[in-house]
Structure formats: structure tokens, C-alpha cells
Motif scaffolding. Structure first.
Motif, PDB file in Angstrom:
ATOM      1  N   ASP A  53      -3.250  -4.551  -2.028  1.00  0.00           N
ATOM      2  CA  ASP A  53      -2.064  -4.832  -2.834  1.00  0.00           C
ATOM      3  C   ASP A  53      -1.540  -3.520  -3.432  1.00  0.00           C
ATOM      4  OD1 ASP A  53      -0.099  -5.866  -4.419  1.00  0.00           O
ATOM      5  OD2 ASP A  53      -1.471  -6.751  -5.899  1.00  0.00           O
ATOM      6  N   THR A  54      -0.734  -2.820  -2.659  1.00  0.00           N
ATOM      7  CA  THR A  54      -0.167  -1.554  -3.126  1.00  0.00           C
ATOM      8  C   THR A  54       1.191  -1.353  -2.468  1.00  0.00           C
ATOM      9  OG1 THR A  54      -0.673   0.789  -3.512  1.00  0.00           O
ATOM     10  CG2 THR A  54      -1.182  -0.057  -1.312  1.00  0.00           C
ATOM     11  N   THR A 105       0.364   9.574  -7.155  1.00  0.00           N
ATOM     12  CA  THR A 105      -0.566  10.530  -6.523  1.00  0.00           C
ATOM     13  C   THR A 105       0.130  11.650  -5.737  1.00  0.00           C
ATOM     14  OG1 THR A 105      -0.754   9.395  -4.384  1.00  0.00           O
ATOM     15  CG2 THR A 105      -2.207   8.616  -6.149  1.00  0.00           C
ATOM     16  N   GLN A 107     -14.942   5.326  -8.630  1.00  0.00           N
ATOM     17  CA  GLN A 107     -14.446   6.263  -9.654  1.00  0.00           C
ATOM     18  C   GLN A 107     -13.696   5.521 -10.756  1.00  0.00           C
ATOM     19  OE1 GLN A 107     -11.587   9.243  -8.535  1.00  0.00           O
ATOM     20  NE2 GLN A 107     -10.182   7.802  -7.622  1.00  0.00           N
ATOM     21  N   PHE A 140      -9.310  11.787 -14.159  1.00  0.00           N
ATOM     22  CA  PHE A 140      -8.005  12.455 -14.260  1.00  0.00           C
ATOM     23  C   PHE A 140      -7.933  13.339 -15.517  1.00  0.00           C
ATOM     24  CE2 PHE A 140      -3.589  12.985 -15.200  1.00  0.00           C
ATOM     25  CZ  PHE A 140      -2.892  12.851 -14.018  1.00  0.00           C
ATOM     26  N   ASN A 170      -4.789  14.776  -6.842  1.00  0.00           N
ATOM     27  CA  ASN A 170      -3.651  13.984  -7.290  1.00  0.00           C
ATOM     28  C   ASN A 170      -2.560  14.983  -7.668  1.00  0.00           C
ATOM     29  OD1 ASN A 170      -1.801  12.593  -9.016  1.00  0.00           O
ATOM     30  ND2 ASN A 170      -3.344  11.005  -9.345  1.00  0.00           N
ATOM     31  N   ILE A 213      -2.243  15.785 -11.259  1.00  0.00           N
ATOM     32  CA  ILE A 213      -3.253  16.713 -11.822  1.00  0.00           C
ATOM     33  C   ILE A 213      -2.814  18.150 -11.541  1.00  0.00           C
ATOM     34  CG2 ILE A 213      -5.650  17.544 -11.658  1.00  0.00           C
ATOM     35  CD1 ILE A 213      -6.516  14.699 -10.957  1.00  0.00           C
ATOM     36  N   GLY A 256     -14.707  17.917  -9.659  1.00  0.00           N
ATOM     37  CA  GLY A 256     -15.213  16.812  -8.849  1.00  0.00           C
ATOM     38  C   GLY A 256     -16.430  16.133  -9.437  1.00  0.00           C
TER      39      GLY A 256
HETATM   40  O1  UT7 Z   1     -11.258  14.587  -6.366  1.00  0.00           O
HETATM   41  C1  UT7 Z   1     -11.764  14.363  -7.639  1.00  0.00           C
HETATM   42  C2  UT7 Z   1     -11.934  12.940  -7.911  1.00  0.00           C
HETATM   43  N1  UT7 Z   1     -10.779  12.131  -8.083  1.00  0.00           N
HETATM   44  C3  UT7 Z   1      -9.721  12.383  -8.873  1.00  0.00           C
HETATM   45  O2  UT7 Z   1      -9.515  13.431  -9.414  1.00  0.00           O
HETATM   46  C4  UT7 Z   1      -8.795  11.215  -9.106  1.00  0.00           C
HETATM   47  C5  UT7 Z   1      -8.345  11.129 -10.534  1.00  0.00           C
HETATM   48  N2  UT7 Z   1      -7.622   9.927 -10.832  1.00  0.00           N
HETATM   49  C6  UT7 Z   1      -6.445   9.563 -10.280  1.00  0.00           C
HETATM   50  O3  UT7 Z   1      -5.957  10.241  -9.401  1.00  0.00           O
HETATM   51  C7  UT7 Z   1      -5.724   8.363 -10.823  1.00  0.00           C
HETATM   52  O4  UT7 Z   1      -6.401   7.880 -11.961  1.00  0.00           O
HETATM   53  C8  UT7 Z   1      -5.551   7.190  -9.799  1.00  0.00           C
HETATM   54  C9  UT7 Z   1      -4.580   7.583  -8.710  1.00  0.00           C
HETATM   55  C10 UT7 Z   1      -6.895   6.821  -9.192  1.00  0.00           C
HETATM   56  C11 UT7 Z   1      -4.987   5.966 -10.507  1.00  0.00           C
HETATM   57  O5  UT7 Z   1      -3.760   6.302 -11.095  1.00  0.00           O
HETATM   58  P1  UT7 Z   1      -3.486   5.934 -12.621  1.00  0.00           P
HETATM   59  O6  UT7 Z   1      -2.116   6.371 -12.913  1.00  0.00           O
HETATM   60  O7  UT7 Z   1      -4.590   6.523 -13.450  1.00  0.00           O
HETATM   61  O8  UT7 Z   1      -3.533   4.361 -12.588  1.00  0.00           O
HETATM   62  P2  UT7 Z   1      -4.393   3.394 -13.486  1.00  0.00           P
HETATM   63  O9  UT7 Z   1      -5.802   3.343 -13.004  1.00  0.00           O
HETATM   64  O10 UT7 Z   1      -4.128   3.688 -14.927  1.00  0.00           O
HETATM   65  O11 UT7 Z   1      -3.695   2.013 -13.166  1.00  0.00           O
HETATM   66  C12 UT7 Z   1      -2.360   1.703 -13.618  1.00  0.00           C
HETATM   67  C13 UT7 Z   1      -1.961   0.371 -13.029  1.00  0.00           C
HETATM   68  C14 UT7 Z   1      -3.028  -0.702 -13.212  1.00  0.00           C
HETATM   69  O12 UT7 Z   1      -2.359  -1.934 -13.393  1.00  0.00           O
HETATM   70  P3  UT7 Z   1      -2.162  -2.557 -14.864  1.00  0.00           P
HETATM   71  O13 UT7 Z   1      -3.544  -2.722 -15.414  1.00  0.00           O
HETATM   72  O14 UT7 Z   1      -1.365  -1.535 -15.618  1.00  0.00           O
HETATM   73  O15 UT7 Z   1      -1.443  -3.825 -14.589  1.00  0.00           O
HETATM   74  C15 UT7 Z   1      -3.750  -0.731 -11.877  1.00  0.00           C
HETATM   75  O16 UT7 Z   1      -4.339  -1.970 -11.602  1.00  0.00           O
HETATM   76  O17 UT7 Z   1      -1.769   0.503 -11.608  1.00  0.00           O
HETATM   77  C16 UT7 Z   1      -2.606  -0.441 -10.925  1.00  0.00           C
HETATM   78  N3  UT7 Z   1      -3.033   0.142  -9.664  1.00  0.00           N
HETATM   79  C17 UT7 Z   1      -2.298   0.088  -8.544  1.00  0.00           C
HETATM   80  N4  UT7 Z   1      -1.101  -0.463  -8.274  1.00  0.00           N
HETATM   81  C18 UT7 Z   1      -0.624  -0.340  -7.024  1.00  0.00           C
HETATM   82  C19 UT7 Z   1      -4.163   0.850  -9.415  1.00  0.00           C
HETATM   83  N5  UT7 Z   1      -4.177   1.246  -8.136  1.00  0.00           N
HETATM   84  C20 UT7 Z   1      -3.039   0.793  -7.580  1.00  0.00           C
HETATM   85  C21 UT7 Z   1      -2.491   0.881  -6.286  1.00  0.00           C
HETATM   86  N6  UT7 Z   1      -1.286   0.312  -6.050  1.00  0.00           N
HETATM   87  N7  UT7 Z   1      -3.119   1.536  -5.283  1.00  0.00           N
END
Ligand code: UT7
Length: 334
Positions: free
Chosen positions: A35-36, A45, A224, A230, A264, A267, A320
Motif C-alpha cells: 500500500d504505497t 525518500t 528499522q 532518520f 534518503n 537526510i 548505519g
Molecule cells: O541506511 C541507513 C538506514 N536507513 C535510513 O537511514 C532510513 C531513515 N528513515 C527514513 O528514510 C524514513 O523514516 C522512511 C522513509 C523509512 C519513512 O519516512 P517518514 O517520513 O519517516 O515516514 P513515517 O514513518 O513517519 O510515516 C509517515 C506516514 C505513516 O502514516 P500515518 O501514521 O501518518 O498515517 C506511515 O504509515 O506514512 C506512512 N507510510 C507510508 N505511506 C505510503 C510509511 N511508509 C509508507 C509508504 N507509502 N511506503
């Protein structure tokens, strides 16, 4: 205190190679799996597509060998002159048997020893320190460092918070003693083991060996807490880069490129903004490859190699799992 490289022998990157699998996993493909949607993924990202090594019979070594062969062929290198092969990876072909040893044998590096280095997304950064210090110590003359990860082998493609980020790739660099005066200048590395709660694969190690429960519980996939990772990534990559800049007397005007881990785009942008760096001074290819863990930094060097000149000042930064992070300063030698 002076942190500059005190050795009269400077280790420099003298060659670069890379490999990415042909198969693309686009945002449109992911829309059919979880669901994305494309808009969310691009906005949150910066990623549009990633490469996936689809053949289940091929592991990380396949890509590492291809990246090494690309480097060897392009630069007409005799592999028997390579003395060490380091593979930074979180996805080795097998536990126990070092992937680097296999890679060394397959590329004809018959006089080399090989070992793997696991520091998650900081693996290649730390590996550059290993390789350059082996050279600067005077005992070795040619060290091949590879960053390679088959992230698709550990990603859960029903988890929309991780499957949208990662891709598969490999990149390689050769470190040699250089008389150019350019090379590895300085490094600032840190880690915080409390961070392992937020980015990990729980099972399959000595703490939680593989069991029926671990398999049924999905404990062999990458987990994660994205928000926490982040936040730490932005603040610690910025701090490490600032330390490196201050103690080497370089600033936003004199840096040629920031070479940041590609996790990301937000970042990367946040770190660049905090150190006042304009976009044209930030290497980026996350749009096309996503987060390839240990492969992001050498893949950037492959993509920007033609734009680099001797003396260019590169500041690397990565963050990481572990947590592990750091920054390094390298002057380009060719
Ligand atoms: O390489 C080193 C390791 N990794 C990283 O450095 C990654 C670091 N983190 C990130 O890049 C980001 O936190 C993510 C890309 C993983 C997530 O982005 P975010 O802006 O932090 O999203 P979030 O987890 O705060 O979620 C915001 C909303 C949530 O919905 P509600 O609760 O606001 O209704 C999530 O359920 O977005 C939702 N969501 C998605 N929606 C559509 C989470 N993933 C998705 C998705 N598609 N793929």
C-alpha cells in the motif's frame, strides 16, 4: 591537536568500478506489491527506482566480482598484484565463509588475502580507513575495497516502510600508495551500540539462532524504526562532517563534493543544508538506485568519476546500523 595524515606515504584511490543488476524495481512496481504510491515515495525518500538481483542462485559475491572486474578491465590492472581484498557487506554469501576470499579467488587475485567488514551502511567508509591505513603503513601496495549488498535478500517485500528504500549493487575502489600528494587525509568515526534496537535483523546470529519461531516471526528480515534512524542520521552525519571540515580547515567554498551515504534524499539535503553546501556540491544518485547499503559510496564515485580532477576535496559521510557513523576527508588523486 593535528589530525592530518602524518604518514609520508599517502594512500589514494587510483581506480573505480561498479556493477548494478539489470532488473529495475520501480515505484509503479511497488504500488502493486504494498500500500504505497509513487508520490509518497518520491516526496519522502527521493527514490524512483532501484536495481534488484533477481536470480536466486546469485549472491552478493556475483555483484562484487562484476564490480571488481569492471575496475580491473577499465584500468588494465594485473589482479595478481592485488594484496588484499576487503568486502564491506551486510549480506555476505554465507555466514563464516568470507565473501571477500571467494571474490579474490574468482578475480584472479591469487596473491591476496580477503576478509569481510560489517558496519552496515558505514561499512565502505570504515573500509576506506582499513585500506588506506594498510597502504600508509607501508606493508601493502594495492588494496581492493568493495562495497556490495544484495539487500533484496533480507528485505520483506510486504513491509512498505523498508521495501521502498533498498536496492542491490556493488562498487569497488583500488587504494595504492601515491606520489601525487593526494589521498586519504583524515577520518572521524563513531558508534553507539544502543542504536541496535532501531535498525537490525534480529535472528540468525548468536543471540537468536535460527529457529522455527524466528522464521515464522519474520525475524530474519531487516527491521528499522525509520523516524529514529532518520533523526540520528541527520544529526550525526552533520556533526561528523563538521568535525572533519573544522580540523582540516575546509569549508563549503573549498569542498569540491560531499559524498553522502544514500539512504534518503531528505537526510542528504538536511546534512548539506546544515553545512551550507549548495546542491551542485552534493553527489547523489539515490533516485536511480535507492539505498544499496555498503555500495552507495563507491557507486557515487563511479557515477562522478569523470567530473573529478586531481586535488578535488571530497568529504564522505555515512550513517548505519549499530549505530555506526562517521565522516572522512580524501583528496582525489587523478
Ligand atoms: O541506511 C541507513 C538506514 N536507513 C535510513 O537511514 C532510513 C531513515 N528513515 C527514513 O528514510 C524514513 O523514516 C522512511 C522513509 C523509512 C519513512 O519516512 P517518514 O517520513 O519517516 O515516514 P513515517 O514513518 O513517519 O510515516 C509517515 C506516514 C505513516 O502514516 P500515518 O501514521 O501518518 O498515517 C506511515 O504509515 O506514512 C506512512 N507510510 C507510508 N505511506 C505510503 C510509511 N511508509 C509508507 C509508504 N507509502 N511506503
Amino acid at each position: 591537536m593535528n589530525y592530518m595524515n602524518p604518514s609520508p606515504i599517502k594512500a589514494a584511490i587510483t581506480a573505480v568500478g561498479a556493477y548494478v543488476p539489470e532488473d529495475k524495481l520501480t515505484n509503479a512496481d511497488l504500488e502493486k506489491m504494498v500500500d504505497t504510491n509513487d508520490e509518497w515515495i518520491v516526496a519522502r525518500t527521493g527514490i524512483k527506482e532501484r536495481r534488484i538481483l533477481k536470480d536466486p542462485s546469485k549472491g552478493t559475491s556475483f555483484m562484487a566480482i562484476k564490480a571488481a572486474e569492471d575496475l580491473i578491465k577499465k584500468n588494465n590492472i594485473d589482479p595478481t598484484e592485488i594484496e588484499a581484498v576487503i568486502v564491506a557487506t551486510v549480506t555476505p554469501d554465507m555466514h563464516v565463509a568470507a565473501t571477500a576470499a571467494y571474490v579474490a579467488s574468482k578475480i584472479g587475485a591469487t596473491h591476496a588475502f580477503g576478509y569481510d567488514l560489517q558496519a552496515a551502511c558505514s561499512g565502505f567508509l570504515y573500509g576506506m580507513s582499513n585500506a588506506s591505513n594498510m597502504i600508509a603503513g607501508g606493508r601493502y601496495r594495492k588494496v581492493l575495497l568493495i562495497g556490495a549488498d544484495k539487500m533484496s535478500s533480507i528485505v520483506d517485500y510486504t513491509d512498505r516502510t523498508t521495501c521502498i528504500i533498498f536496492g542491490d549493487a556493488a562498487g569497488a575502489v583500488l587504494f595504492e600508495a601515491s606520489s601525487s600528494g593526494y589521498g586519504w587525509e583524515d577520518e572521524y568515526f563513531r558508534s553507539d551500540g544502543n542504536g541496535r534496537l532501531f535498525l537490525n535483523i534480529k535472528a540468525g546470529g548468536s543471540l537468536f539462532p535460527t529457529s522455527k519461531e524466528s522464521i515464522e516471526g519474520g525475524m530474519h528480515n531487516l527491521y528499522q524504526d525509520g523516524k529514529t534512524v532518520f533523526k540520528f542520521a541527520v544529526s550525526e552525519m552533520t556533526h561528523a562532517a563538521e568535525q572533519i571540515m573544522q580540523r582540516n580547515d575546509i569549508d563549503a567554498n573549498t569542498i569540491t563534493y560531499l559524498v553522502p551515504h544514500q539512504a534518503n534524499k531528505r537526510i542528504i539535503d538536511a546534512v548539506a543544508k546544515r553545512i551550507n553546501l549548495s546542491h551542485d556540491k552534493v553527489m547523489s544518485n539515490i533516485e536511480y538506485f535507492g539505498n544499496t547499503t555498503a555500495a552507495t559510496l563507491p557507486l557515487l564515485l563511479r557515477d562522478y568519476e569523470s567530473k573529478l580532477s586531481p586535488g578535488d576535496r571530497l568529504v564522505f559521510a555515512a550513517f548505519g546500523g549499530g549505530f555506526t557513523w562517521g565522516a572522512a576527508y580524501l583528496t582525489w588523486a587523478y
